[in-house]
Design a protein around this motif. Structure first.
Motif, short mmCIF file in Angstrom:
data_model
loop_
_atom_site.label_atom_id
_atom_site.label_comp_id
_atom_site.label_asym_id
_atom_site.label_seq_id
_atom_site.Cartn_x
_atom_site.Cartn_y
_atom_site.Cartn_z
N UNK A 5 0.74 -1.39 -0.03
CA UNK A 5 -0.06 -0.07 -0.07
C UNK A 5 0.94 1.16 0.12
N UNK A 6 1.90 1.35 0.82
CA UNK A 6 2.68 2.49 1.03
C UNK A 6 3.83 2.32 1.96
N UNK A 28 12.61 21.19 9.38
CA UNK A 28 11.45 21.06 8.44
C UNK A 28 10.39 21.58 9.15
N UNK A 29 10.37 21.98 10.34
CA UNK A 29 8.97 22.44 10.94
C UNK A 29 7.75 21.21 11.39
N UNK A 30 8.45 20.13 11.34
CA UNK A 30 7.62 18.80 11.62
C UNK A 30 7.43 18.50 12.94
N UNK A 50 5.16 12.93 7.30
CA UNK A 50 5.50 13.32 6.16
C UNK A 50 4.65 12.79 4.85
N UNK A 51 3.85 13.70 4.56
CA UNK A 51 2.79 13.10 3.46
C UNK A 51 2.05 11.88 4.10
N UNK A 52 1.89 10.80 3.27
CA UNK A 52 1.20 9.62 3.76
C UNK A 52 2.11 8.88 4.71
N UNK A 53 3.29 9.18 5.00
CA UNK A 53 4.20 8.34 5.60
C UNK A 53 4.74 9.09 6.54
N UNK B 2 4.32 24.37 6.60
CA UNK B 2 5.60 23.58 6.29
C UNK B 2 5.67 23.37 4.95
N UNK B 4 7.18 20.94 3.48
CA UNK B 4 7.43 19.54 3.28
C UNK B 4 5.98 18.99 2.63
N UNK B 5 6.40 18.11 1.64
CA UNK B 5 5.07 17.47 0.84
C UNK B 5 5.12 16.06 1.12
N UNK B 6 6.28 15.41 0.89
CA UNK B 6 6.01 13.79 0.96
C UNK B 6 7.48 13.35 0.81
N UNK B 7 7.60 12.15 1.32
CA UNK B 7 8.95 11.33 1.12
C UNK B 7 8.85 11.01 -0.43
N UNK B 52 2.64 6.89 -2.75
CA UNK B 52 3.08 8.09 -3.26
C UNK B 52 4.66 8.21 -3.31
N UNK B 82 13.28 14.03 0.47
CA UNK B 82 12.16 14.53 0.71
C UNK B 82 11.51 15.51 -0.27
#
Lengths: 137, 137
Positions: A5-6, A28-30, A50-53, B2, B4-7, B52, B82
């Motif tokens: 799936x991911x 990264x402001x996470x 981070x995104x879907x992860x 942020x 940051x979008x995704x890995x 993704x 990233x």
């Protein structure tokens, strides 16, 4: 059809969780979404979305293997966790292929998810964790 | 907000790209979506899609640093990439924070994307690549 799936998370071994959280906040402001003592794995784990992860920061809390990793290599990338559908069936299929597994059957990991690790030798040197979210109660 | 979008990908250093592609096909039924000689990085790179994100298999094609990594540690997790919005601005902000960068400005990486690496020391031992897709022509 692939059962993959991911990427659920990429785990980073650290000695000092607070320092690592502060570092990723600065870079990264996470902000963390979860922090947990994972009894079954003898680790402390923090999830940074981070995104879907996620990036998962893990520190040993009695986990001798993770202590050795940190002693030998220092902090850094430790494993990658892939979310699958039907973890039990995936493990059975991998066993049938002769793939070396650390966990023959799913066990409970962080967030109550069902998890199982493949032997690093099975994936060419990469430690891979398979993850399936537990069914909603 | 942020940036940051995704890995975008998790990179795995390998010696034999074909063997690694066959291995991930066998383990997870994943087929490559791209294979490329990345001149700017002196590597060969294969992208395996997962959700993704991707696993990127990288082998040295003149990249001495990657050769040293393989000699020292063997195949395994190498870096995490990233995707960000506004790579130039992100790099400027990181520089202003005193973060040590390998690439002061974006350069062209695989798929024509704009990329820049942070120094591993900046992220606590993790080599981080920032990626921004090039604008559509």
């Amino acid at each position: 059809m692939s059962r993959v799936r991911k990427i659920d998370h990429v785990a980073v071994a650290v000695r000092d969780v607070d320092e690592a959280v502060a570092r990723f906040r600065k870079l990264f402001g996470i902000e963390p979404v979860a922090r947990e003592l994972v009894a079954s794995q003898h680790t402390e784990a923090v999830l940074l979305p981070i995104g879907e992860s996620h990036i998962e920061l893990i520190a040993p809390r009695g986990n001798a293997g993770l202590e050795r990793f940190l002693d030998k290599r220092g902090p850094g990338l430790h494993h990658i966790a892939i979310e699958v559908r039907g973890l039990g069936e995936v493990l059975a299929a991998l066993r049938a292929l002769g793939v070396e597994l650390i966990d023959q059957t799913p066990r409970v990991g962080a967030r109550g998810h069902h998890v199982a690790f493949l032997h690093p030798g099975a994936a060419g040197g990469v430690l891979i964790e398979l993850v399936e979210p537990a069914p909603e109660p």
